[in-house]
Design an enzyme around this catalytic site. Structure first.
Site, PDB file in Angstrom:
ATOM      1  N   HIS A   1      -6.416   7.587   6.843  1.00 41.39           N
ATOM      2  CA  HIS A   1      -5.123   8.036   7.326  1.00 41.39           C
ATOM      3  C   HIS A   1      -5.155   8.510   8.784  1.00 41.39           C
ATOM      4  O   HIS A   1      -4.130   8.924   9.319  1.00 41.39           O
ATOM      5  CB  HIS A   1      -4.580   9.164   6.431  1.00 41.39           C
ATOM      6  CG  HIS A   1      -4.141   8.669   5.096  1.00 41.39           C
ATOM      7  ND1 HIS A   1      -5.030   8.445   4.074  1.00 41.39           N
ATOM      8  CD2 HIS A   1      -2.920   8.345   4.629  1.00 41.39           C
ATOM      9  CE1 HIS A   1      -4.365   8.007   3.035  1.00 41.39           C
ATOM     10  NE2 HIS A   1      -3.078   7.931   3.336  1.00 41.39           N
TER      11      HIS A   1
ATOM     12  N   GLU B   1      -3.829   1.805  -2.877  1.00 43.22           N
ATOM     13  CA  GLU B   1      -4.785   2.806  -2.414  1.00 43.22           C
ATOM     14  C   GLU B   1      -5.660   3.317  -3.547  1.00 43.22           C
ATOM     15  O   GLU B   1      -6.860   3.488  -3.371  1.00 43.22           O
ATOM     16  CB  GLU B   1      -4.050   3.983  -1.761  1.00 43.22           C
ATOM     17  CG  GLU B   1      -3.395   3.625  -0.460  1.00 43.22           C
ATOM     18  CD  GLU B   1      -2.551   4.750   0.092  1.00 43.22           C
ATOM     19  OE1 GLU B   1      -2.167   5.662  -0.672  1.00 43.22           O
ATOM     20  OE2 GLU B   1      -2.267   4.714   1.306  1.00 43.22           O
TER      21      GLU B   1
END
Length: 178
Positions: free
Chosen positions: A129, A95
Site C-alpha cells: 500500500h 488481496e
C-alpha cells in the site's frame, strides 16, 4: 498450532512473497505504463481497470504458488483448501488470495513459525500500500507529511487486521501441506 518443518527454504518463500507483492502493485499500473493505454476518463473506469488487474494477478498468483508449493493432494478440493477456498466458508478474493492464501503456505512451507507468519504476511500486504502515498501526494495535493500520515495509518491497520486474519487462516489447519 503445529509447526511445519517445510520443504521450501525460507529464502525461496520470502523471495516468492516479495515478488508477488511487487507484481501485485506493478500490474495495477500495467495498462497505462506497459500497454500504453490512455488513463481512465472516470473514477468508475479507473476502479474497473484496477479490479481487472488485481483479478489477473490473483489468478497468476494461484498458478505461481501451485508450482512453488509442495501440494501433493490429488483432489481439487484439497488443492483449493490450501488457499482457504473451501465449500464450508467464504473464499478470499484478490488481496486476500494473494497476500494470505498464497503467501501463508509459502512461508510456512519455507520453515517459518506460525507466529512469525502471522506478522510477516500482513507486513508484505501493508507495504504493497506504499504506492498510495505518491497517489495521495500528487493527485490530492497533500503535503508529504500529510500523505505519510494517511498512508501510515493505513499501513498500521492493515497489519493489525492482517495479523488477525492470518491467525484465523492458520487456525483452519489447511496450511499443513508441508
Amino acid at each position: 498450532m503445529e509447526e511445519s518443518e517445510g520443504r521450501l527454504s525460507k529464502l525461496v518463500a520470502v523471495i516468492a512473497c516479495i515478488a508477488m507483492t511487487l507484481f501485485y502493485v506493478s500490474i495495477l499500473y500495467a495498462p497505462t505504463l506497459i500497454l500504453r493505454l490512455p488513463p481512465p476518463q472516470s473514477y468508475e473506469n479507473f476502479m474497473i481497470r484496477r479490479f481487472i488487474c488485481a483479478a489477473v494477478w490473483s489468478v497468476a498468483s494461484v498458478i505461481f504458488c501451485a508450482f512453488v508449493l509442495p501440494i501433493t493432494g490429488g483432489e481439487a478440493s484439497y488443492s483449493f483448501g490450501v488457499y482457504g477456498i473451501r465449500s464450508d466458508h467464504f473464499a478470499p478474493v484478490t488481496e486476500e488470495l494473494v497476500f494470505r492464501a498464497c503467501m501463508i503456505p509459502l512461508l510456512l512451507c519455507g520453515g517459518f513459525k506460525a507466529y512469525n507468519v502471522i506478522f510477516l504476511c500482513p507486513t508484505f500486504f501493508s507495504l504493497a500500500h506504499l504506492n498510495h502515498m505518491m497517489e495521495i501526494y500528487s493527485r490530492h495535493n497533500y503535503s508529504l507529511l500529510k500523505a505519510s500520515l494517511v498512508v501510515g495509518l493505513q499501513l498500521g491497520y492493515t497489519v493489525i487486521f492482517g495479523s488477525y486474519a492470518s491467525f484465523l487462516f492458520i487456525r483452519t489447519g489447511w496450511w499443513s501441506i508441508c
